[in-house]
Design an enzyme around this catalytic site. Structure first.
Site, PDB file in Angstrom:
ATOM      1  N   ASN A  37      77.679  50.617  72.638  1.00 19.71           N
ATOM      2  CA  ASN A  37      78.297  51.910  72.350  1.00 19.71           C
ATOM      3  C   ASN A  37      78.678  51.957  70.860  1.00 19.71           C
ATOM      4  O   ASN A  37      79.457  51.119  70.394  1.00 19.71           O
ATOM      5  CB  ASN A  37      79.530  52.059  73.256  1.00 19.71           C
ATOM      6  CG  ASN A  37      80.239  53.374  73.040  1.00 19.71           C
ATOM      7  OD1 ASN A  37      80.433  53.799  71.902  1.00 19.71           O
ATOM      8  ND2 ASN A  37      80.646  54.019  74.111  1.00 19.71           N
TER       9      ASN A  37
ATOM     10  N   HIS B   9      82.419  54.021  67.607  1.00 20.29           N
ATOM     11  CA  HIS B   9      83.462  53.744  66.624  1.00 20.29           C
ATOM     12  C   HIS B   9      82.930  53.547  65.207  1.00 20.29           C
ATOM     13  O   HIS B   9      83.703  53.492  64.256  1.00 20.29           O
ATOM     14  CB  HIS B   9      84.369  52.619  67.113  1.00 20.29           C
ATOM     15  CG  HIS B   9      85.090  53.071  68.349  1.00 20.29           C
ATOM     16  ND1 HIS B   9      85.885  54.196  68.347  1.00 20.29           N
ATOM     17  CD2 HIS B   9      85.072  52.634  69.625  1.00 20.29           C
ATOM     18  CE1 HIS B   9      86.346  54.409  69.576  1.00 20.29           C
ATOM     19  NE2 HIS B   9      85.858  53.469  70.367  1.00 20.29           N
TER      20      HIS B   9
ATOM     21  N   HIS C  86      79.211  58.635  73.121  1.00 21.14           N
ATOM     22  CA  HIS C  86      80.046  59.592  73.870  1.00 21.14           C
ATOM     23  C   HIS C  86      80.278  60.813  72.988  1.00 21.14           C
ATOM     24  O   HIS C  86      80.953  60.733  71.974  1.00 21.14           O
ATOM     25  CB  HIS C  86      81.371  58.903  74.218  1.00 21.14           C
ATOM     26  CG  HIS C  86      82.290  59.721  75.075  1.00 21.14           C
ATOM     27  ND1 HIS C  86      83.463  59.216  75.574  1.00 21.14           N
ATOM     28  CD2 HIS C  86      82.217  60.988  75.539  1.00 21.14           C
ATOM     29  CE1 HIS C  86      84.074  60.135  76.300  1.00 21.14           C
ATOM     30  NE2 HIS C  86      83.335  61.230  76.279  1.00 21.14           N
TER      31      HIS C  86
ATOM     32  N   ARG D 261      82.286  63.706  72.617  1.00 22.96           N
ATOM     33  CA  ARG D 261      83.529  64.249  73.187  1.00 22.96           C
ATOM     34  C   ARG D 261      83.656  65.730  72.881  1.00 22.96           C
ATOM     35  O   ARG D 261      83.154  66.209  71.871  1.00 22.96           O
ATOM     36  CB  ARG D 261      84.730  63.506  72.594  1.00 22.96           C
ATOM     37  CG  ARG D 261      85.011  62.201  73.298  1.00 22.96           C
ATOM     38  CD  ARG D 261      86.293  61.578  72.761  1.00 22.96           C
ATOM     39  NE  ARG D 261      86.706  60.487  73.607  1.00 22.96           N
ATOM     40  CZ  ARG D 261      87.549  60.603  74.622  1.00 22.96           C
ATOM     41  NH1 ARG D 261      88.115  61.761  74.906  1.00 22.96           N
ATOM     42  NH2 ARG D 261      87.860  59.566  75.354  1.00 22.96           N
TER      43      ARG D 261
ATOM     44  N   ARG E 124      85.603  63.922  68.153  1.00 20.21           N
ATOM     45  CA  ARG E 124      86.430  63.065  67.287  1.00 20.21           C
ATOM     46  C   ARG E 124      85.623  61.928  66.654  1.00 20.21           C
ATOM     47  O   ARG E 124      86.025  61.379  65.652  1.00 20.21           O
ATOM     48  CB  ARG E 124      87.622  62.505  68.044  1.00 20.21           C
ATOM     49  CG  ARG E 124      87.258  61.508  69.113  1.00 20.21           C
ATOM     50  CD  ARG E 124      88.469  60.878  69.724  1.00 20.21           C
ATOM     51  NE  ARG E 124      89.163  61.789  70.610  1.00 20.21           N
ATOM     52  CZ  ARG E 124      89.968  61.382  71.596  1.00 20.21           C
ATOM     53  NH1 ARG E 124      90.191  60.097  71.769  1.00 20.21           N
ATOM     54  NH2 ARG E 124      90.552  62.243  72.394  1.00 20.21           N
TER      55      ARG E 124
ATOM     56  N   GLU F   9      77.177  59.668  77.033  1.00 25.60           N
ATOM     57  CA  GLU F   9      78.410  59.818  77.819  1.00 25.60           C
ATOM     58  C   GLU F   9      78.979  61.186  77.542  1.00 25.60           C
ATOM     59  O   GLU F   9      79.028  61.616  76.373  1.00 25.60           O
ATOM     60  CB  GLU F   9      79.447  58.788  77.368  1.00 25.60           C
ATOM     61  CG  GLU F   9      79.236  57.432  77.943  1.00 25.60           C
ATOM     62  CD  GLU F   9      80.310  56.479  77.436  1.00 25.60           C
ATOM     63  OE1 GLU F   9      81.352  56.931  76.929  1.00 25.60           O
ATOM     64  OE2 GLU F   9      80.081  55.279  77.529  1.00 25.60           O
TER      65      GLU F   9
ATOM     66  N   THR G 153      88.683  56.555  77.287  1.00 18.65           N
ATOM     67  CA  THR G 153      88.522  57.073  78.645  1.00 18.65           C
ATOM     68  C   THR G 153      89.435  56.314  79.612  1.00 18.65           C
ATOM     69  O   THR G 153      89.203  55.141  79.909  1.00 18.65           O
ATOM     70  CB  THR G 153      87.048  56.940  79.086  1.00 18.65           C
ATOM     71  OG1 THR G 153      86.233  57.422  78.023  1.00 18.65           O
ATOM     72  CG2 THR G 153      86.789  57.753  80.334  1.00 18.65           C
TER      73      THR G 153
ATOM     74  N   GLU H 199      78.963  53.474  87.125  1.00 20.31           N
ATOM     75  CA  GLU H 199      79.445  52.505  86.132  1.00 20.31           C
ATOM     76  C   GLU H 199      80.892  52.191  86.484  1.00 20.31           C
ATOM     77  O   GLU H 199      81.753  53.078  86.507  1.00 20.31           O
ATOM     78  CB  GLU H 199      79.338  53.072  84.714  1.00 20.31           C
ATOM     79  CG  GLU H 199      79.860  52.069  83.690  1.00 20.31           C
ATOM     80  CD  GLU H 199      79.475  52.389  82.255  1.00 20.31           C
ATOM     81  OE1 GLU H 199      78.418  52.998  82.033  1.00 20.31           O
ATOM     82  OE2 GLU H 199      80.261  52.009  81.367  1.00 20.31           O
TER      83      GLU H 199
ATOM     84  N   HIS I 245      83.972  48.884  79.745  1.00 18.61           N
ATOM     85  CA  HIS I 245      85.238  49.329  79.155  1.00 18.61           C
ATOM     86  C   HIS I 245      86.143  48.142  78.882  1.00 18.61           C
ATOM     87  O   HIS I 245      86.556  47.437  79.794  1.00 18.61           O
ATOM     88  CB  HIS I 245      85.996  50.362  80.001  1.00 18.61           C
ATOM     89  CG  HIS I 245      86.846  51.252  79.129  1.00 18.61           C
ATOM     90  ND1 HIS I 245      88.049  50.836  78.619  1.00 18.61           N
ATOM     91  CD2 HIS I 245      86.632  52.484  78.628  1.00 18.61           C
ATOM     92  CE1 HIS I 245      88.545  51.793  77.853  1.00 18.61           C
ATOM     93  NE2 HIS I 245      87.702  52.808  77.833  1.00 18.61           N
TER      94      HIS I 245
HETATM   95  N1  PXP Z   1      81.573  52.840  79.387  1.00 18.01           N
HETATM   96  C1  PXP Z   1      82.165  54.060  79.323  1.00 18.01           C
HETATM   97  C2  PXP Z   1      81.807  55.061  80.370  1.00 18.01           C
HETATM   98  C3  PXP Z   1      83.065  54.385  78.282  1.00 18.01           C
HETATM   99  O1  PXP Z   1      83.645  55.600  78.258  1.00 18.01           O
HETATM  100  C4  PXP Z   1      83.312  53.425  77.288  1.00 18.01           C
HETATM  101  C5  PXP Z   1      84.219  53.771  76.140  1.00 18.01           C
HETATM  102  O2  PXP Z   1      83.684  54.809  75.400  1.00 18.01           O
HETATM  103  C6  PXP Z   1      82.659  52.190  77.373  1.00 18.01           C
HETATM  104  C7  PXP Z   1      81.810  51.908  78.446  1.00 18.01           C
HETATM  105  C8  PXP Z   1      82.838  51.123  76.336  1.00 18.01           C
HETATM  106  O3  PXP Z   1      84.159  50.720  76.267  1.00 18.01           O
HETATM  107  P1  PXP Z   1      84.622  49.809  75.052  1.00 18.01           P
HETATM  108  O4  PXP Z   1      84.435  50.620  73.810  1.00 18.01           O
HETATM  109  O5  PXP Z   1      86.055  49.533  75.373  1.00 18.01           O
HETATM  110  O6  PXP Z   1      83.752  48.589  75.063  1.00 18.01           O
END
Ligand code: PXP
Length: 267
Positions: free
Chosen positions: A17, A20, A53, A55, A59, A80, A111, A161, A204
């Site tokens: 992901n 960030h 993601h 949003r 953001r 996402e 999330t 998931e 997550h």
């Molecule tokens: N899976 C989903 C559905 C999420 O919303 C997120 C966070 O955006 C992640 C995985 C990844 O989480 P993390 O950034 O804490 O590794």
């Protein structure tokens, strides 16, 4: 569930992901650092897919990021998004490999909690069908809870998931009892989802320290990891951080396959 089922000991994919990277870019405006460049580097390090993601408040990831990722990356894109009409239109415009539907609250930092599939079944069923008709695989981000898994199968999802946030939070607090309970909850949820024909992913909050017990669950075939990898990338570089995570995942998986293949001693 027969142990010879093809998903048992299936390879475990890593979705990276890159949200960030966009968070950092947006802190100053402009174009640097570029999430697309991060996606290429994650793939170089062994990512099997890229997750982003989009949003409602934009953001981090932007609409342009999604278009560029979809057009330029060489691995599947997992988009996402909240289950809104706006996001459905965007998904139908770009046709990502998969859409992961997540609950979204404007004021949250990340999330928090999984989707209320039982309460939202009436709305989600046609919403999911529209995406699937367009060739998009649909995943629901849920708590590892059996009733929610049954509702996800009813809603017509391809994938669930499992939200590992609570487990990772307990791990940070070194709560051994809580960790064991959460791993057991994920194990039962993964087995039940697999038995219902759902593909099982998880994610997550996962880190080098927390990934192994989740990677060992044989029904889970994909992990999605972001924040920790981006933090590590500052110190080790993104391809190295992804490589190390993959190694830990593969080691955990191989160890599980070895221990479950051992013949049982007769009594
Ligand atoms: N899976 C989903 C559905 C999420 O919303 C997120 C966070 O955006 C992640 C995985 C990844 O989480 P993390 O950034 O804490 O590794």
């Amino acid at each position: 569930m027969p142990t010879s089922s093809p998903l048992r000991h299936a390879p475990l994919r890593l979705g990276v992901n890159i949200d960030h990277v966009a968070t950092l870019r947006n802190a100053r405006g402009g174009l640097h650092p570029d999430p697309l460049r991060a996606a290429h580097l994650a793939i170089e390090g062994g990512a099997d897919g890229i997750t982003a993601h989009l949003r409602e408040d934009r953001r981090h990831i932007s609409d342009t990021d999604i278009a560029r990722l979809k057009n330029e990356i060489t691995r599947p894109l997992n988009l996402e998004m909240a289950a809104t009409a706006e996001m459905q239109q965007i998904a139908l415009r770009h046709i990502p490999n998969a859409c992961c539907l997540v609950p979204e609250k404007r004021e949250e930092r990340t999330t928090e909690g999984g989707l209320d599939v039982t309460g939202g079944l009436k709305m989600l069923t046609p919403y999911i069908a529209r995406l699937r008709d367009a060739g998009i695989r649909v995943s629901l981000f849920i708590e590892p809870d059996i009733a929610t898994i049954e509702a996800s199968a009813k809603a017509g999802a391809d994938i669930v998931e499992l939200h590992t946030g609570k487990y990772c939070h307990l791990a940070l607090e070194n709560d051994a009892g809580g960790i064991a309970r959460e791993i057991e909850r994920h194990a039962k949820a993964a087995a039940s989802a697999h038995a219902l024909g759902l593909e099982v992913h998880a994610g997550h909050g996962l880190t080098y320290n927390t990934v192994a017990p989740i990677a060992r669950l044989p029904e889970i075939v994909e992990l999605n990891i972001g924040h920790f990898l981006m933090g590590e990338a500052i110190f080790a570089g993104l391809p190295n951080a992804v490589r190390r995570m993959r190694t830990l995942m593969e080691d955990a998986r191989a160890e599980r396959a070895r221990t479950s293949a051992k013949p049982r001693k007769s009594a």
